[in-house]
Design an enzyme around this catalytic site. Structure first.
Site: not given
Ligand code: ADP
Ligand code: MG
Length: 139
Positions: A11, A114, A128
């Site tokens: 990212k 992240n 994707e």
């Molecule tokens: P993952 O990437 O672990 O699969 P999700 O699919 O739930 O997680 O979320 C996609 C992305 O959105 C996350 O990797 C993160 O960058 C962002 N994200 C998730 N939850 C939040 C939140 N509560 N606030 C801000 N950004 C978030």
């Protein structure tokens, strides 16, 4: 795409901080092989399309603006059980909660920023992967 592939992204914040190299080293150490890879930047529209599954979530605007804010690395990685293996390897969504030694713990900045993406299912890995790569870009 079958059970042995997953779509990942490095990212924008991780790219900005110089973590492409260290994350590539972790990819090698983890036994993931590269099927496809590119350095690119998403437009806001592309980020909104990629994350359409999250369109009703409160963080959708923040997420898509962030993901289009700078260059990323996108790649299809190959390993047995790639989707689950990569998600275990990168750690929890929130770097503060990710296990020691995981990519998100090592290189993540915050819940939103992240460090890396990983597909959440084989079907989404296929979707994707096709979002970023044509047949001639896969080796
Ligand atoms: P993952 O990437 O672990 O699969 P999700 O699919 O739930 O997680 O979320 C996609 C992305 O959105 C996350 O990797 C993160 O960058 C962002 N994200 C998730 N939850 C939040 C939140 N509560 N606030 C801000 N950004 C978030
Ligand atoms: Mg997800």
């Amino acid at each position: 795409m079958s059970r042995n592939k997953t779509l990942i992204m490095i990212k924008p914040t991780a790219v900005r901080k110089g973590f492409i190299g260290p994350i590539m080293a972790k990819i090698n150490e983890g036994g993931f092989k590269i099927h496809a890879m590119k350095y690119t930047q998403l437009t806001l529209e592309q980020a909104r399309a990629f994350y359409a599954v999250h369109k009703d979530r409160p963080f959708y605007g923040e997420l898509t603006e962030f993901m289009s804010s700078g260059p990323i690395v996108a790649a299809i990685l190959v390993k047995d059980n790639a989707v689950e293996s990569w998600r275990n390897y990168i750690g929890a969504t929130n770097p503060a909660e990710a296990a020691e030694g995981t990519i998100r713990k090592l290189y993540g900045t915050s819940l939103g920023e992240n460090a890396v993406h990983g597909s959440d299912s084989d079907d989404n890995a296929e979707i994707e992967g096709s979002f970023f790569f044509s047949a001639t870009e896969r080796f």
